[in-house]
Design a protein around this motif. Structure first.
Motif, PDB file in Angstrom:
ATOM      1  N   ARG A  64       0.835  -1.205   0.000  1.00 26.53           N
ATOM      2  CA  ARG A  64       0.000   0.000   0.000  1.00 26.53           C
ATOM      3  C   ARG A  64       0.873   1.258   0.000  1.00 26.53           C
ATOM      4  NH1 ARG A  64      -0.990   3.053   4.002  1.00 26.53           N
ATOM      5  NH2 ARG A  64      -0.500   1.471   5.561  1.00 26.53           N
ATOM      6  N   ARG A  65       1.918   1.264   0.853  1.00 29.42           N
ATOM      7  CA  ARG A  65       2.813   2.423   0.885  1.00 29.42           C
ATOM      8  C   ARG A  65       3.545   2.607  -0.432  1.00 29.42           C
ATOM      9  NH1 ARG A  65       6.023   0.997   5.897  1.00 29.42           N
ATOM     10  NH2 ARG A  65       4.413  -0.480   6.268  1.00 29.42           N
ATOM     11  N   SER A  66       3.917   1.511  -1.071  1.00 30.06           N
ATOM     12  CA  SER A  66       4.586   1.594  -2.376  1.00 30.06           C
ATOM     13  C   SER A  66       3.667   2.220  -3.417  1.00 30.06           C
ATOM     14  CB  SER A  66       5.016   0.203  -2.841  1.00 30.06           C
ATOM     15  OG  SER A  66       5.975  -0.327  -1.987  1.00 30.06           O
ATOM     16  N   PHE A  67       2.404   1.783  -3.439  1.00 28.49           N
ATOM     17  CA  PHE A  67       1.451   2.368  -4.380  1.00 28.49           C
ATOM     18  C   PHE A  67       1.260   3.854  -4.108  1.00 28.49           C
ATOM     19  CE2 PHE A  67      -0.503  -2.013  -5.067  1.00 28.49           C
ATOM     20  CZ  PHE A  67       0.019  -2.123  -6.347  1.00 28.49           C
ATOM     21  N   GLU A  68       1.200   4.235  -2.821  1.00 27.55           N
ATOM     22  CA  GLU A  68       1.059   5.651  -2.480  1.00 27.55           C
ATOM     23  C   GLU A  68       2.283   6.443  -2.929  1.00 27.55           C
ATOM     24  OE1 GLU A  68       0.324   5.770   1.719  1.00 27.55           O
ATOM     25  OE2 GLU A  68      -1.734   5.027   1.513  1.00 27.55           O
ATOM     26  N   ASP A  69       3.474   5.888  -2.712  1.00 28.91           N
ATOM     27  CA  ASP A  69       4.711   6.568  -3.124  1.00 28.91           C
ATOM     28  C   ASP A  69       4.775   6.724  -4.642  1.00 28.91           C
ATOM     29  OD1 ASP A  69       5.447   6.750  -0.483  1.00 28.91           O
ATOM     30  OD2 ASP A  69       6.916   5.116  -0.562  1.00 28.91           O
ATOM     31  N   ILE A  70       4.383   5.682  -5.360  1.00 28.33           N
ATOM     32  CA  ILE A  70       4.379   5.743  -6.825  1.00 28.33           C
ATOM     33  C   ILE A  70       3.384   6.789  -7.299  1.00 28.33           C
ATOM     34  CG2 ILE A  70       3.726   4.456  -8.908  1.00 28.33           C
ATOM     35  CD1 ILE A  70       4.946   1.961  -7.507  1.00 28.33           C
ATOM     36  N   ASP A  71       2.220   6.829  -6.665  1.00 29.87           N
ATOM     37  CA  ASP A  71       1.192   7.807  -7.036  1.00 29.87           C
ATOM     38  C   ASP A  71       1.700   9.232  -6.782  1.00 29.87           C
ATOM     39  OD1 ASP A  71      -1.422   8.452  -7.997  1.00 29.87           O
ATOM     40  OD2 ASP A  71      -2.027   8.871  -5.920  1.00 29.87           O
ATOM     41  N   ALA A  73       4.846  10.183  -6.650  1.00 33.81           N
ATOM     42  CA  ALA A  73       5.928  10.452  -7.600  1.00 33.81           C
ATOM     43  C   ALA A  73       5.353  10.834  -8.956  1.00 33.81           C
ATOM     44  CB  ALA A  73       6.834   9.228  -7.730  1.00 33.81           C
ATOM     45  N   ARG A  74       4.297  10.133  -9.365  1.00 30.57           N
ATOM     46  CA  ARG A  74       3.662  10.438 -10.645  1.00 30.57           C
ATOM     47  C   ARG A  74       3.037  11.828 -10.629  1.00 30.57           C
ATOM     48  NH1 ARG A  74       0.049   6.125 -11.127  1.00 30.57           N
ATOM     49  NH2 ARG A  74       1.828   4.846 -11.610  1.00 30.57           N
ATOM     50  N   GLU A  79       7.168  18.771 -10.630  1.00 31.68           N
ATOM     51  CA  GLU A  79       7.091  19.909  -9.722  1.00 31.68           C
ATOM     52  C   GLU A  79       8.261  20.881  -9.912  1.00 31.68           C
ATOM     53  OE1 GLU A  79       6.195  20.728  -5.012  1.00 31.68           O
ATOM     54  OE2 GLU A  79       6.967  18.784  -5.610  1.00 31.68           O
ATOM     55  N   LYS A  80       9.504  20.379  -9.940  1.00 27.59           N
ATOM     56  CA  LYS A  80      10.666  21.262 -10.103  1.00 27.59           C
ATOM     57  C   LYS A  80      10.651  21.927 -11.475  1.00 27.59           C
ATOM     58  CE  LYS A  80      13.728  18.866  -6.934  1.00 27.59           C
ATOM     59  NZ  LYS A  80      14.963  18.098  -6.806  1.00 27.59           N
TER      60      LYS A  80
END
Length: 182
Positions: A64-71, A73-74, A79-80
Motif C-alpha cells: 500500500r505504501r509503495s502504491f502511495e509513493d508511486i502515485d 511520484a507520478r 514539480e521542479k
C-alpha cells in the motif's frame, strides 16, 4: 529391627501391587504426555498463525505504501520543472504588462525570455534538434518534403520546426525538408 526387615523385605503380593501402581502411574504419564504434547503443538500452531498474519499484514502495508509513493511520484514528478517554467511565464506576463514599449524593447524582452527558457531546458536535459545540413535520420527527424538541391542527397536543407530530446530520448522530431538528387 523386625519392623525394619518387614519394610525392606516385601512379600510377593506387595511387589506385585507396587508394580501395578508403577505401571498405572507410567500409563497415566504416557497418556498425559501426548495431551501435553498436543497442547504444546496447538500453542505453537497458534503462534505460527499469528506470525503469518503479522507478516501478511506487513506485506500489505508495504504494498500500500509503495502504491502511495508511486502515485505521489507520478503526481509531483514535474514539480521542479513546473517551478522553473513559472519564472519564464512571469517574464512573459511582465512583457505584456508594459504599455509604452517599443518593438525593440519587446524584442529584447523576448530574447531574454528565450534565454531563460533555454536555461530551464538545459537544467532538465532537454536539448534542441536543429539538424541543418546533417544527414536525414528517421529516428530524430520527420521529413515534410523533399526538394532537388545541390546538396548531397538525403541531407537536410531546412528545418521547419526544431525537435527536442529529453535525456537523449526524442520528445518531438524535427520537421525538415530533405534534399534529393537532381
Amino acid at each position: 529391627m523386625a519392623d525394619d526387615q518387614n519394610t525392606e523385605e516385601q512379600t510377593p503380593m506387595q511387589t506385585e501391587e507396587n508394580q501395578e501402581a508403577q505401571e498405572t502411574e507410567q500409563l497415566a504419564e504416557a497418556e498425559k504426555a501426548p495431551e501435553e504434547r498436543i497442547a504444546e503443538l496447538e500453542q505453537a500452531l497458534e503462534e505460527a498463525k499469528a506470525q503469518v498474519l503479522y507478516v501478511k499484514a506487513e506485506g500489505e502495508n508495504i504494498r500500500r505504501r509503495s502504491f502511495e509513493d508511486i502515485d505521489k511520484a507520478r503526481k509531483f514528478a514535474l514539480e521542479k520543472f513546473s517551478g522553473e517554467l513559472l519564472a519564464v511565464k512571469d517574464s512573459l506576463d511582465a512583457a505584456l504588462a508594459v504599455e509604452s514599449a517599443t518593438v525593440e524593447s519587446y524584442k529584447d524582452g523576448v530574447e531574454l525570455t528565450a534565454k531563460q527558457l533555454l536555461s530551464v531546458f538545459e537544467k532538465f536535459n532537454i536539448a534542441e534538434i536543429n539538424p541543418v545540413e546533417e544527414k536525414f535520420n528517421p529516428n530524430m527527424h520527420q521529413a515534410i518534403s523533399t526538394i532537388e538541391s545541390d546538396a548531397e542527397p538525403n541531407t537536410i536543407v531546412s528545418v521547419l520546426q526544431k525537435g527536442y530530446t529529453l535525456n537523449d530520448r526524442v520528445l518531438r522530431p524535427a520537421l525538415v525538408v530533405v534534399s534529393k538528387a537532381k
